[in-house]
Scaffold this motif. Structure first.
Motif: not given
Length: 747
Positions: A71-79, A90-96
């Motif tokens: 779970s932590l590895a997935g969180l680190i990869d995505i972030s 930056i993505c104006t369609g969705g900041l995330w």
């Protein structure tokens, strides 16, 4: 007189910070605990349930470690993916959304321009509403450097303020901890939280570092914290180290998406004691961690890593020559990197430079960002760069590395034939050559700074660039000179003979092997990464060549070199001790030293023992029959003595400074009206390891390695002569190798 020690005292049998555990005692205590549970299980149903839950607790712990690490590895990869792209826009369609996901969701994007979509705005578009011209370039450049500096500043500040142990890769310290050393807080909750946050920041800053080594540290923190939920592991340091070995396997499993490679890495590289039971549990933890990461799917491509590739072209026997050349390059780079990095880290430790970690990180980040932005291969994240270098050019690739002439004349099988390089390939070669120089130089100064920094990815990048350059060179040679004797037997004109991506993969393995000296686990990790079983022989040839070349230029891998630099008491199991010295040459006291500090079995008062404890700093004391006879009875630890005496003063009536302490079975005869005596036999180790004064040191070193001893007593005809500690052994080995024996800093 009362034997207050029939009840166990809290704290007895535990260890101080920066001390070595007693493996023999810990294993013995675990066997006693297990025997007691087994005997009780026959008495009642509740005891049987307790026995079954005790046996099952290890597997449950592995399950929890795998789930948390994945779970932590997935969180680190995505972030990290999102924050890396934040430097560019930056993505104006969705900041995330990161750049790739932003354009995936766009309806206004063509296949050729799949990186360009109206929803993704660069900083120049947001600030000055245009992406064209010199001023827009300067704005993007400035924002890139600014974000990089911000991320790096946050990372180094958090590490400095909240968790100083969260810096570096963590693997040298984990190797030391697994060998039995105690570093309190190194695997604690604050270290885990700060390492997870700062690892994302450090990777996103664009510095030449990876997250793979630190992920092993993160997984070991998870293992250590979860151990506290289970009595069996909380109270026994040796059992806890078995769990940490399995956690290290889970860490590599999620770092590379290589569960089997993770188990072999733990066995080959980090573990000191690795019984068969730990092998199975490591396998299970690595499996659960990989499964968890696969469920999270951080890269959106159902793969566990960013640079998964598949090759289909078979390799030819002649190609072993360039593969071995890549192995030689990897070994030379590994040896050069270790020497220069250790020299720089030593300079950091011994000069004023080490007092300003924040400034150092900001300067290196600024230099990296300023030099990286103009070149697209240094601007992209290192994982993406490796992914591009490993990639086998297909019909639909729009990369400059695939800009060949007449590229759409595909052969019958749908595979592309070897073809002449176009303008894009030549320009990519120049940019990659500059990238190679930057990576080689900047990684030396980056690894070892006060931020989380792994070495796997930068090493693989250096090798992958060198491999791709050689691969393209070989491909063009085969195209223009297919009638040469070395090519004409197997490479006809218009055939797909050479795969440059394969050369990049072999080069990556060679450089990683040269730096870390891994062999078996490295090859398995690489073929799990690429799914190419038929390329095991090239990988093995490159890995072995790089190890031989690097070993010829310096015996230590990067982790062992950092262990020695930091002075950790790590007894390397792979090194042979070839000197003809004896135990009497190493033991303390030496000929002209003051006598050995000992306790007698039944003639010392509480005051005598307390004064010895206050006047010395030793971790333990031999117990003898009397000072005259010096016949050995046993060994008692300083910490156990202090805790037992304090406890007796609180709980046992009449214990005063003049009370006699005895370690025998029965109390000595005492005159009337004397204060109550104090029996401390239960804290006495009655079977300390002893050798004679004429025992060769190679046998003593072997005993220390294989049994994980803290100390060994030296006797002559049953009389105590002296003591050899692990620190003495390490100092002696350093002295024999013409190194500074005082570099062994810790107890």
């Amino acid at each position: 007189m009362m034997d207050f020690l029939e009840e166990p005292i809290p704290g007895v049998g535990t260890y101080d910070d920066f001390n070595t555990i007693d493996w023999v005692r810990e294993k013995s205590r675990d066997r006693d605990r297990h025997r007691e549970i087994t005997n009780k299980s026959k008495e009642s149903t509740w005891a049987l349930i307790h026995s079954v839950s005790d046996a099952f607790s290890g597997w449950l712990l592995m399950l929890l470690i795998g789930l948390l690490s994945g779970s932590l590895a997935g969180l680190i990869d995505i972030s990290a993916h999102w924050m890396t792209d934040l430097k560019e826009g930056i993505c104006t369609g969705g900041l995330w959304f990161n750049h790739e996901h932003c354009c995936w969701n766009s309806e206004h994007v063509t296949f050729e321009d799949r990186d360009k979509c109206p929803e993704w705005n660069s900083w120049s578009q947001l600030i000055i509403s245009t992406d064209e011209g010199a001023f827009a370039y300067i704005v993007n450049y400035f924002m890139y450097v600014l974000w990089a500096l911000l991320f790096a500043f946050l990372a180094v500040s958090l590490v400095k303020v909240f968790a100083p142990y969260a810096c570096g890769s963590g693997i040298p310290e984990i190797k030391t901890i697994l060998s039995g050393f105690i570093i309190r807080g190194y695997l604690g909750k604050w270290t885990l939280i700060i390492k997870t946050i700062t690892l994302v920041l450090a990777v996103s800053s664009g510095l030449s570092l990876g997250k793979e080594g630190p992920l092993v540290h993160v997984a070991c923190c998870c293992g250590n914290i979860l151990c506290h939920c289970f009595n069996k592991y909380r109270k026994n340091e040796a059992k806890r180290r078995e769990v940490l070995s399995a956690a290290a396997a889970a860490g590599v499993s999620v770092a590379f998406g290589a569960p089997i490679g993770g188990v072999l890495f733990s066995l080959e590289e980090v573990s000191y004691y690795f019984p068969l039971k730990t092998l199975w549990r490591s396998f299970f933890a690595a499996l659960v961690a990989a499964f968890t990461l696969r469920s999270i799917n951080p890269f959106g491509n159902s793969r566990l890593v960013l640079f998964y590739v598949e090759f289909h072209t078979p390799w030819h026997l002649f190609e072993l020559v360039p593969f071995i050349l890549l192995g030689i390059f990897g070994g030379l780079w590994g040896a050069l990197f270790i020497r220069t990095n250790i020299a720089w880290c030593r300079k950091r430790k011994t000069t004023q430079l080490g007092k300003y970690p924040v400034i150092e990180v900001l300067v290196v980040t600024a230099i990296t960002a300023i030099l990286a932005f103009p070149n697209e291969y240094t601007r992209m994240s290192t994982s993406e760069l490796i992914s591009e270098l490993f990639n086998d050019c297909g019909l639909l690739d729009s990369s400059k590395l695939c800009d060949y002439e007449n590229r759409f004349n595909a052969s019958k099988g749908g595979e592309l034939p070897d073809r002449p390089a176009g303008v894009g390939v030549y320009s990519a070669m120049w940019q990659l050559a500059l990238t190679l120089i930057l990576k080689i130089v900047i990684t030396i100064f980056t690894f070892g700074m006060k931020i989380p920094s792994g070495l796997f990815i930068p090493s693989m990048a250096v090798g992958a660039i060198a491999g791709r350059l050689l691969g393209v060179g070989m491909e063009q040679l085969a195209y223009y000179h297919h009638d040469w004797a070395i090519f004409n037997s197997w490479c006809s004109q218009g055939a797909d003979c050479i795969t440059p991506g394969l050369y990049a993969m072999v080069g990556a393995a060679a450089c990683l092997g040269g730096v870390t000296r891994m062999t078996v686990s490295l090859v398995v990790i690489m073929f799990e990464l690429t799914g190419g079983l038929e390329y095991i022989v090239p990988l093995m040839a490159a890995a072995m060549t790089s190890k031989w070349v690097a070993d010829a230029l310096g015996r230590e891998g990067i982790y062992d070199a950092h262990i020695r630099l930091n002075g950790y008491p790590f007894l390397e199991a792979k090194e042979e001790f070839a000197h003809k010295t004896l135990a009497m040459d190493v033991m303390k006291p030496r000929r002209n030293d003051p006598l050995l500090t000992v306790l007698t079995q039944d003639s010392m008062t509480v005051e005598d023992v307390e004064s010895i404890i206050s006047e010395t700093t030793y971790s333990g004391f031999p117990v003898v029959v009397s000072r005259e006879s010096q016949r050995l009875v046993g060994f008692v630890l300083r910490r156990d003595l202090i805790i037992s005496i304090e406890n007796a003063r609180k709980k046992q009536d009449g214990v005063v400074s003049t009370s006699i302490i005895y370690f025998t079975e029965h109390s000595p005869p005492m005159p009337p009206y004397t204060p109550p005596t104090l029996k401390l036999r239960n804290i006495l180790d009655l079977s300390p390891f002893t050798v004679t004064d004429l025992t060769p040191m190679e046998i003593v070193v072997d005993i220390f390695r294989k049994l994980g001893l803290r100390q060994c007593l030296v006797t002559h005809n049953g009389r105590l002569l002296g003591i050899i500690t692990k620190k003495d052994v390490l100092k002696h080995i350093a002295q024999m190798a013409n190194q500074d024996p005082d570099s062994i800093l810790f107890n």
